[in-house]
Design an enzyme around this catalytic site. Sequence first.
Site, mmCIF file in Angstrom:
data_model
loop_
_atom_site.group_PDB
_atom_site.id
_atom_site.type_symbol
_atom_site.label_atom_id
_atom_site.label_comp_id
_atom_site.label_asym_id
_atom_site.label_seq_id
_atom_site.Cartn_x
_atom_site.Cartn_y
_atom_site.Cartn_z
ATOM 1 C CE LYS A 13 -2.159 -1.126 3.814
ATOM 2 N NZ LYS A 13 -1.467 -2.406 4.106
ATOM 3 N NE ARG A 88 -4.721 -1.393 9.523
ATOM 4 C CZ ARG A 88 -3.708 -0.775 9.053
ATOM 5 N NH1 ARG A 88 -3.833 0.254 8.300
ATOM 6 N NH2 ARG A 88 -2.513 -1.150 9.330
ATOM 7 N NE ARG A 127 7.654 -2.498 6.137
ATOM 8 C CZ ARG A 127 6.342 -2.385 6.302
ATOM 9 N NH1 ARG A 127 5.613 -1.759 5.394
ATOM 10 N NH2 ARG A 127 5.761 -2.901 7.361
ATOM 11 N NE ARG A 160 6.168 -0.342 9.798
ATOM 12 C CZ ARG A 160 5.019 -0.293 9.118
ATOM 13 N NH1 ARG A 160 4.952 0.386 7.983
ATOM 14 N NH2 ARG A 160 3.948 -0.912 9.568
ATOM 15 N NE ARG A 171 1.866 -4.974 10.945
ATOM 16 C CZ ARG A 171 2.930 -4.791 10.150
ATOM 17 N NH1 ARG A 171 4.098 -5.296 10.481
ATOM 18 N NH2 ARG A 171 2.802 -4.102 9.040
HETATM 19 P P1 AP5 Z 1 4.787 -1.632 1.822
HETATM 20 O O1 AP5 Z 1 4.487 -0.761 0.644
HETATM 21 O O2 AP5 Z 1 5.530 -1.053 2.963
HETATM 22 O O3 AP5 Z 1 3.436 -2.369 2.310
HETATM 23 P P2 AP5 Z 1 2.195 -1.804 3.117
HETATM 24 O O4 AP5 Z 1 0.978 -2.490 2.553
HETATM 25 O O5 AP5 Z 1 2.197 -0.312 3.124
HETATM 26 O O6 AP5 Z 1 2.537 -2.409 4.522
HETATM 27 P P3 AP5 Z 1 2.399 -1.814 5.983
HETATM 28 O O7 AP5 Z 1 3.104 -2.809 6.869
HETATM 29 O O8 AP5 Z 1 2.846 -0.405 6.049
HETATM 30 O O9 AP5 Z 1 0.884 -1.916 6.170
HETATM 31 P P4 AP5 Z 1 0.173 -2.002 7.486
HETATM 32 O O10 AP5 Z 1 -1.207 -1.860 6.965
HETATM 33 O O11 AP5 Z 1 0.410 -3.196 8.323
HETATM 34 O O12 AP5 Z 1 0.853 -0.858 8.354
HETATM 35 P P5 AP5 Z 1 0.461 0.652 8.664
HETATM 36 O O13 AP5 Z 1 1.692 1.438 8.585
HETATM 37 O O14 AP5 Z 1 -0.726 1.078 7.872
HETATM 38 O O15 AP5 Z 1 5.567 -2.922 1.247
HETATM 39 C C1 AP5 Z 1 6.076 -3.922 2.131
HETATM 40 C C2 AP5 Z 1 7.445 -4.407 1.617
HETATM 41 O O16 AP5 Z 1 7.262 -5.093 0.386
HETATM 42 C C3 AP5 Z 1 8.439 -3.270 1.324
HETATM 43 O O17 AP5 Z 1 9.735 -3.676 1.708
HETATM 44 C C4 AP5 Z 1 8.371 -3.097 -0.204
HETATM 45 O O18 AP5 Z 1 9.622 -2.656 -0.738
HETATM 46 C C5 AP5 Z 1 8.029 -4.505 -0.651
HETATM 47 N N1 AP5 Z 1 7.192 -4.519 -1.849
HETATM 48 C C6 AP5 Z 1 6.160 -3.683 -2.154
HETATM 49 N N2 AP5 Z 1 5.609 -4.021 -3.340
HETATM 50 C C7 AP5 Z 1 6.321 -5.121 -3.778
HETATM 51 C C8 AP5 Z 1 6.237 -5.938 -4.948
HETATM 52 N N3 AP5 Z 1 5.318 -5.705 -5.909
HETATM 53 N N4 AP5 Z 1 7.110 -6.972 -5.063
HETATM 54 C C9 AP5 Z 1 8.035 -7.205 -4.103
HETATM 55 N N5 AP5 Z 1 8.175 -6.456 -2.985
HETATM 56 C C10 AP5 Z 1 7.310 -5.433 -2.824
HETATM 57 O O19 AP5 Z 1 -0.028 0.519 10.174
HETATM 58 C C11 AP5 Z 1 0.871 0.205 11.221
HETATM 59 C C12 AP5 Z 1 0.107 0.160 12.539
HETATM 60 O O20 AP5 Z 1 -0.503 1.457 12.812
HETATM 61 C C13 AP5 Z 1 -1.075 -0.827 12.593
HETATM 62 O O21 AP5 Z 1 -0.653 -2.127 12.930
HETATM 63 C C14 AP5 Z 1 -1.947 -0.166 13.670
HETATM 64 O O22 AP5 Z 1 -1.450 -0.431 14.956
HETATM 65 C C15 AP5 Z 1 -1.788 1.320 13.392
HETATM 66 N N6 AP5 Z 1 -2.806 1.823 12.455
HETATM 67 C C16 AP5 Z 1 -2.576 2.366 11.210
HETATM 68 N N7 AP5 Z 1 -3.742 2.705 10.629
HETATM 69 C C17 AP5 Z 1 -4.726 2.362 11.509
HETATM 70 C C18 AP5 Z 1 -6.152 2.446 11.471
HETATM 71 N N8 AP5 Z 1 -6.803 2.943 10.403
HETATM 72 N N9 AP5 Z 1 -6.847 2.008 12.551
HETATM 73 C C19 AP5 Z 1 -6.224 1.521 13.636
HETATM 74 N N10 AP5 Z 1 -4.868 1.393 13.723
HETATM 75 C C20 AP5 Z 1 -4.134 1.810 12.673
#
Ligand code: AP5
Length: 216
Positions: A13, A88, A127, A160, A171
């Site tokens: 994402k 979410r 990552r 991270r 997660r």
């Molecule tokens: P990346 O692009 O970083 O993936 P992502 O989907 O953004 O993953 P996140 O871990 O950031 O998502 P998340 O939803 O768990 O975390 P968030 O920060 O929102 O890609 C991942 C890896 O793969 C990278 O190394 C990249 O280079 C690689 N990659 C990408 N595309 C690729 C491809 N095509 N091929 C190969 N490799 C590839 O949330 C974190 C925490 O915050 C949550 O756990 C929660 O505690 C809190 N939080 C955030 N939002 C909310 C909400 N709305 N409600 C409640 N809590 C929340």
Amino acid sequence: MRLVLVGPPGAGKGTQAEFIAAHLSVPKISTGDIFRANVSQGTPLGVEAKRYMDAGKLVPDEVTINMVRDRLAEPDAAEGFLLDGFPRTTPQAAALDKLLADLGTALDIVLELVVDDDEVIRRLSGRRTCRGCGKIWHVEFDPTSREGICDRCGAELFQRDDDKPETIAARLREYAEKTAPLVDYYGAQGKLVGIDATGPVEDVTVRAIDALRSYG
Ligand code: AP5
Ligand code: ZN
């Protein structure tokens, strides 16, 4: 355009949000990034959010919804936005619908990035994120030319805290239980478009932009 990106942790994402938001000329609003900025600045919001993030749990809806409401009130979001990581939960989605309806507008499209759990685990465990510019890298799939150093800005990379194996598992459970139901929620509204998010990053971007174009 008012767009939401949904998909499991590690689906890509954040990676795709950067390209799609630039393509659409809208701000990228990532709740994960906003929480992490608050954690690193030690704000009260950051202290509260960290407890949940470190456990791989979602931050409570009320806290998250209020934070997004404030962010969407900023002038740069008036004409459109890309939300990454929000909503979410079903209550977050309902709150977003209401917030936008009160402003006389609505979401245009919800793009779902589809990948399986094994791929998610490979992506999250390798990552690395840049401390300087925030660019997301991967030790195997998108490596930097010098280990641990960002090619774009020269700052150091970090892993991270929530990318540890036990937190990744928590997660994924949280996603299956609380976020996966959004697929039905937005499917019923006719706004959901799913794309295959496997393969090279550039291919996924092309699929995403094609999906947005064919949608209108
Ligand atoms: P990346 O692009 O970083 O993936 P992502 O989907 O953004 O993953 P996140 O871990 O950031 O998502 P998340 O939803 O768990 O975390 P968030 O920060 O929102 O890609 C991942 C890896 O793969 C990278 O190394 C990249 O280079 C690689 N990659 C990408 N595309 C690729 C491809 N095509 N091929 C190969 N490799 C590839 O949330 C974190 C925490 O915050 C949550 O756990 C929660 O505690 C809190 N939080 C955030 N939002 C909310 C909400 N709305 N409600 C409640 N809590 C929340
Ligand atoms: Zn950088």
